[in-house]
Scaffold this motif. Sequence first.
Motif, short mmCIF file in Angstrom:
data_model
loop_
_atom_site.label_atom_id
_atom_site.label_comp_id
_atom_site.label_asym_id
_atom_site.label_seq_id
_atom_site.Cartn_x
_atom_site.Cartn_y
_atom_site.Cartn_z
N ARG A 246 0.86 -1.19 0.00
CA ARG A 246 0.00 0.00 0.00
C ARG A 246 0.89 1.23 0.00
O ARG A 246 1.89 1.28 0.71
N THR B 189 -4.10 9.27 2.85
CA THR B 189 -4.56 8.53 1.67
C THR B 189 -3.80 7.22 1.58
O THR B 189 -2.56 7.20 1.64
N ARG C 69 -3.42 3.84 -0.85
CA ARG C 69 -3.74 3.23 -2.13
C ARG C 69 -3.26 1.78 -2.12
O ARG C 69 -2.10 1.50 -1.86
N THR D 154 -8.71 3.08 -3.04
CA THR D 154 -8.07 4.20 -2.38
C THR D 154 -8.91 4.64 -1.20
O THR D 154 -10.08 5.01 -1.35
#
Length: 270
Positions: A179, A201, A203, A212
Motif C-alpha cells: 500500500r 490517503t 492506495r 483508495t
Amino acid sequence: MTHRPPRPYRVLAPALAAGVLLTTAACSDGDDSGPDRADTTRVSSSPLAQASPAPLTPAGARAALVTEADLEDDWNQVKNAATWRDSLLVGKVDVADFLTGKADAADCQKLLDRLYGDDLLGKPSGASALTGFEEGASRLLYQVAAYDRAGLDSSFSWLRSLPVKCDQFTATDDSGAERTVQVTERSLPEEGDARQGLRVTVRGTSGGEPATLTLDVAAVRVGTDAITLTNGGLDGVDGDSTEQAVKLGTARLKDVQAGRTPSADPGELD
C-alpha cells in the motif's frame, strides 16, 4: 470487503483589577504584611481556583459527543462504531523508504496502528466515549476523552511532525500486498487550545480490486480533554462534515467542562 470507513474571564477581570488596586493601596501605606494585603490575596486567587473545569466523567464524555443534528448532510448514527476496523490500514512500514531510517518509520507505523485501533492520541487516562456515523459508504468516527497532559502534549507534537516524516511511504500486509500511504496537513477551524488535522490517503487493493482509502484525521485539545475524529472512505471525504464536527464538537465539550448541558439544536450556536 474493506469497510470505509471561564467564560470566567469577564467576571475574573474586575476581581483581578480590584486586587491590584487593593495591593497598591496597601503598599502606599507602607504596610506589606497587614490584613488588607492578606485579604487582597484571597480576593484575587479565589476566582482563579474556580476556573479549572472538573474532571471529565463518563456521562460528561457521552454528552460531549456530536449527534446527527450536529453533522451536515445525511449522516446516520450507528451502534457498532467501536468494532470498525479498516484492513487497508494494516501493514508493516518499509523502513527503506525513509532517509532518516527507523525513527521516522516508527512514527509512521504508529500512525497506521493508532488509526486502525481508534486511539489516535494514545490511551485515555480518564473517561472516554465514542460514537460513529455512516453516510453511504463513508464513515465518521468521533471520540471524546480525558488524557494525561504531558502525554497529550507529546501526542500533538507527534501529529504535527507527520506531514514531514510520513509524507509518502510504503506498507506491506501479511500477504505481501503493498500500500502507498500519503500524509499531508489538513487545516482545521481555530477551535480549542490546540488542534491538528491530517489528510491520509492509502492506495492498495480491496477484494482484488484497486482501492483508495481517503481519511480526514483531526484532533482538538481543550484543557486536558480532547476530541478526535476520522472521516472518509473509499469514495473520498466530505470535508464540510469534518469542519462541522470540529466546530460543534468543541463547543459541546466546552459546555460540559463548564457544567452546562450541550444544546440539542446546533443552530443555537450560530
